[in-house]
Design an enzyme around this catalytic site. Structure first.
Site, PDB file in Angstrom:
ATOM      1  N   ARG B  24      55.926 -40.642   6.710  1.00 27.60           N
ATOM      2  CA  ARG B  24      57.072 -40.772   6.370  1.00 27.60           C
ATOM      3  C   ARG B  24      57.748 -41.144   7.489  1.00 27.60           C
ATOM      4  NH1 ARG B  24      60.770 -36.903   7.584  1.00 27.60           N
ATOM      5  NH2 ARG B  24      62.564 -36.209   5.770  1.00 27.60           N
ATOM      6  N   ARG B  75      35.619 -43.455   6.921  1.00 24.98           N
ATOM      7  CA  ARG B  75      35.262 -44.017   8.098  1.00 24.98           C
ATOM      8  C   ARG B  75      34.417 -45.214   7.544  1.00 24.98           C
ATOM      9  NH1 ARG B  75      35.313 -39.177  11.320  1.00 24.98           N
ATOM     10  NH2 ARG B  75      36.047 -38.074  10.395  1.00 24.98           N
ATOM     11  N   GLY B 105      42.143 -40.883  14.983  1.00 22.11           N
ATOM     12  CA  GLY B 105      41.560 -39.570  16.352  1.00 22.11           C
ATOM     13  C   GLY B 105      40.543 -41.037  17.411  1.00 22.11           C
ATOM     14  N   ASP B 131      41.281 -32.473  17.090  1.00 21.19           N
ATOM     15  CA  ASP B 131      40.399 -31.876  17.850  1.00 21.19           C
ATOM     16  C   ASP B 131      41.030 -31.757  19.015  1.00 21.19           C
ATOM     17  OD1 ASP B 131      38.425 -31.271  16.112  1.00 21.19           O
ATOM     18  OD2 ASP B 131      38.053 -33.563  16.785  1.00 21.19           O
ATOM     19  N   ARG B 166      31.948  -4.032  12.851  1.00 18.85           N
ATOM     20  CA  ARG B 166      30.204  -4.538  12.834  1.00 18.85           C
ATOM     21  C   ARG B 166      30.931  -6.689  14.092  1.00 18.85           C
ATOM     22  NH1 ARG B 166      29.790  -6.067   6.101  1.00 18.85           N
ATOM     23  NH2 ARG B 166      29.228  -4.722   5.817  1.00 18.85           N
ATOM     24  N   MET B 173      35.482 -26.204  13.907  1.00 20.48           N
ATOM     25  CA  MET B 173      35.379 -27.248  14.460  1.00 20.48           C
ATOM     26  C   MET B 173      36.241 -27.910  16.121  1.00 20.48           C
ATOM     27  SD  MET B 173      36.470 -29.234  11.259  1.00 20.48           S
ATOM     28  CE  MET B 173      35.682 -29.268   9.998  1.00 20.48           C
ATOM     29  N   GLY B 174      35.809 -28.785  16.068  1.00 18.62           N
ATOM     30  CA  GLY B 174      36.376 -29.342  16.983  1.00 18.62           C
ATOM     31  C   GLY B 174      35.326 -29.899  17.759  1.00 18.62           C
ATOM     32  N   SER B 219      35.300  -3.551  17.456  1.00 18.21           N
ATOM     33  CA  SER B 219      34.644  -4.687  16.071  1.00 18.21           C
ATOM     34  C   SER B 219      34.236  -5.629  17.744  1.00 18.21           C
ATOM     35  CB  SER B 219      34.991  -4.834  14.940  1.00 18.21           C
ATOM     36  OG  SER B 219      36.299  -5.769  15.399  1.00 18.21           O
ATOM     37  N   LEU B 256      38.149 -26.288   4.831  1.00 18.27           N
ATOM     38  CA  LEU B 256      39.394 -25.341   5.046  1.00 18.27           C
ATOM     39  C   LEU B 256      40.422 -26.304   6.092  1.00 18.27           C
ATOM     40  CD1 LEU B 256      39.983 -22.034   6.766  1.00 18.27           C
ATOM     41  CD2 LEU B 256      38.255 -21.986   4.818  1.00 18.27           C
TER      42      LEU B 256
END
Lengths: 325, 325, 325, 325
Positions: B24, B75, B105, B131, B166, B173-174, B219, B256
């Site tokens: 935009r 890609r 990237g 990333d 727990r 990610m990264g 936790s 996500l």
């Protein structure tokens, strides 16, 4: 029947958003109506091992917005045994607890029923599970929040699926019930849902997806109910083999589905059934779950609500079919 | 050097929230400054196969709020080949595109550099990747949104982790960079982060977690950078073997993390660098990425920004260490 | 009765989140069942002035997540007049529209009824309003989303109210109905709600708040239904006069209550009633609103659903009273 | 200079999201480094009246996600007086507090400077304000969260503005600084921003809006910085008079801008500056604010950071101008 003065409250089984709102409602409505309230930690485990604390309104201040349960929860192996139940009962005697409110799902309410029958003890249940698999209530505490959480996640996945023109199999919770999968598929505009209540023919599914992709749909999302044998990975593998040209991905949403601030609907459900639980105790009810049916508070005998075959409306299959053309 | 009249714009590589805001900004600032703008679909693939459409301000209306990229992304295997580049160049000639703006990237900007050098063609890059692994800019478009998305997910996981007491290993990610893992660990109040930049001793980790749990922390959450060999599952297995009494769970956040409406910061970054890209073209710049450093727009030569070893500040390791006691 | 081939769809009155999901559902289910679908812009105004466009599934692609209405909406002064209605009818004839689906609230469905009766024309209504003031359906499209939006806003206000130990009067929408105010007060753990259905004694309110503050509640939030005469500002002024020592603030949430991505529940309601509208047309129904009652699709005659005195359950007043101690 | 053993921490002035994350960071890093930490309630008021509590890591457990401040905040009229300051100092002596960490904005850090100078007392400041009007730090704790909150609200307003084709004047916070207004306008794709740093010609504004509307923009949104004399209502009235044919609405976002769970960026800023505050005390620094500039921790003398004319980059005006065509 002795007059009830002190009510113990516990959460049990898998945690669900809105359990805190329910704890708050039971505590406040209880105190409003002249009862003492005692919080029991770690579900039936805490009842067995006397992890009990008296609650004032201060203890539940500010918790309506929080996911999880401040009382913590656990699955107790000891409670179903005669020795476990006996110890739990002794804690009630020692702590002068005259009635229990149990917030949980199928297993927890089964335990509640057995305990109530064994010791002729007044137990009231609240439907606390994200799976919505309890009879006698239109919705369970946590279900609406989890549906919205899944929806937000799938909306995000749709962004990347569209950008890369990919196929996603997204696995959601629900145990043996397809409520979350079928309804979230409709909410997200998913192309299909795979639920335990319906057998899914992989060939048909692949044909359907193939048509969609060729018709230049930007992406394809299939919501899959969790299942030990045939979850999202299973279907993704099958489709990849059939259509190696598709770019197929899997996303397993996992435990984030259990958390988060509860939705308005879950908070209102928790408030209404929590107040209803105290009302039930005042009326001398016992061994019932408080539910909401057609906007009315109802009291459902435990034996009825824990039947294991609650199913979503078949009409929803037609809805998804017509909208995913 | 011919006068630039028409600018082509494409998004390439993994999609990132804010790419639409960047499209935009380039389109509107371009038209404001008298250029024609052409949108190229599916990254370099669309440049090769002439998937080009002229853009007016209408085409980018309302997209600032949307995740993903309306230009789609891919890609391309063909683009790095001499034949692929040649075809891409021919599309530029045919479509009368005089300059390119590439949003992507590391890999995408490498392609941009090679194309620009090969055909002496003006190319401007925008840093579009979740990333944050591009030199010369304080942040990349998408990074802040993804950090917030991870944070929301881990906040939810914390609710259930606390309720059940727990241990969770959460994989984020990264790629080869630990920005997302280290910073989201700080943001979420996680107990530890496992990042590619630092070697992690499982024994130390287990000892640390053991101390925490015994000190009655409710936790424990460990954020793990994605990695082909030793992701969250690997560490969870190791810790489970060492401490079979711990209740250890794994959550892999997955795709996500790529979606969702961009954060304010990412939208502002996209707007500022998008306007900066048009400014660069007006100034006769080429083969540079537009970045923001210390609140200033900077133009960074491609060769500099695609160096592969951008690292987060080691100070952040100290921050996490001190806060996770 | 001629066989219906083409269905026109419009949104009218105040916009509500989920209207787009409803447009999508009607369009897709319509096409699935062999109808042509025509979108009519700006409600009855567009019907009068022939702002009509044929819709394919492409036109409704990706809109399930978006607030507002892609068909836009308006309040038409001309439509209620005989001339206006006549022009609207002529557009239907010219565009070969054989039936209308109208998504809107009280006023819009009143217009739908009058138009249907005047020209013996098949009109089906969908309940699209944030106010929930339509009979015959448990909920209206938009109501659940707006409730959650209010809740998020009040949760934020609670943060600052607690920090400063202030009293807030928060004004919410709802026209003449207190659904939003009463239910959001329960959802937010507000101390009181002021709704048009109940008279509010300012002295009692002030006493109640005074007690709460002295009991060391951290803050106090009162949800007030919008009202021309006695909205949040009115009550805040009255309480300030009575208790000058209180730090009283007002927040009027305003139009942000109308927007946002629809909640899961609103999307499912829109999908189900949208499919139901096409089903109704196939069955030869006319002049009915499609609603959901007790999880069943129901067809409610217009004359019944637009009665103006739908009220929330009085039980909710007891719930709020007991929980705000 | 006596060796510092005990550190007092307080929040002061308007609350900001991330204050709790800062309290947590100071407490944990303090304890990690061997200090005792004492929480002081209600800002300088609590220092005067000895509302002090020793903090362990338990006291700050789970607060990283919460808006507001668990220490509460207030604006003290007594503190700026010699008597007030003296009492505050006596509390420090009595409580054995050897150094103070003050989290707040301009006014609070002015008080911190005066107190530190008057009693030769070590005081460290953290920049806690949504307004971003402190020198020497790229951002203040709370600013990023509030920007995102405004953005979400305006995104919602855009939905309804588009549906009804309306003009909205949206008033946001910021005191005397236009950071929030200018940057949120860019983030939301607003058509214009009215900020205290720039004079706004109503005629020009009206002409600009008129052109936009005639060019068939779907809606128009103007972000207005709060101002006692000429806020959103003022401009809306002026435009309505000029262009009675426009459908003009006003939304004043109000106090909801202060609340909500802090954004990732604000939490990281709070963590980093909180750890930096303890580091500063260890280094013997005093009467400085901890900021982040160019990703580096910096220590800024109070006298420098509270200068009252911090301004946003003028380049942002160009960005908004070019993007709002």
């Amino acid at each position: 029947m002795t007059k009830i003065k002190t009510i113990g409250i516990l959460t049990s089984g898998g945690d669900a958003p809105g359990m805190n709102a329910a704890i708050r409602a039971v505590t406040r409505a209880g105190i409003y109506n002249g009862f003492r309230i005692k919080g029991i930690y770690r579900g039936y485990e805490g009842l067995i091992h006397d992890e009990v604390q008296e609650f004032t309104t201060e203890n539940v201040s500010g918790i309506v917005t929080r996911g999880g349960t401040i009382l913590k929860t656990a699955r107790s192996k000891e409670f179903p045994t005669p020795e476990g139940m006996q110890k739990a009962y002794e804690t009630c005697v020692k702590e002068e607890i005259d009635a229990l409110v149990v917030i949980g799902g199928n297993g927890s309410l089964t335990g509640a029923r057995n305990f109530g029958m064994e010791f002729d003890f007044p137990v009231i249940g609240l439907p606390g599970t994200i799976d919505n698999d309890l009879y006698g209530t239109d919705s369970t505490i946590g279900y609406d929040t989890t549906m919205n959480t899944i929806m937000e996640c799938v909306d995000r996945i749709r962004d990347t699926a569209n950008s890369h023109e990919r196929i996603f199999f997204v696995e959601v919770m629900g145990r043996d019930a397809g409520f979350l999968a079928q309804n979230s598929a409709i909410a997200c505009g998913a192309e299909a849902a795979i639920v335990p209540e319906e057998s899914t023919d992989v060939d048909q599914l692949a044909q359907f997806m193939s048509r969609g992709i060729r018709k230049s749909k930007k992406s394809c999302i299939v919501i899959v109910s969790e299942s030990p044998k045939c979850g999202a990975l299973y279907y993704a593998d099958r489709v990849k083999k059939e259509f190696p040209e598709f770019d197929v991905r899997v996303s397993i949403l996992g435990h984030l589905q259990r958390g988060g601030t509860p939705s308005a609907r879950d908070r209102i459900l928790a408030a209404t059934t929590g107040v209803g639980a105290i009302e039930a105790i005042k009326q001398g009810q016992r061994n019932v779950m408080v539910g909401i049916r057609n906007n009315e508070v109802v009291y459902v005998p435990f034996s009825e609500c824990i039947r294991t075959d609650k199913r979503f409306d078949k009409r929803l299959i037609k809805v998804l079919d017509e909208l995913s053309i």
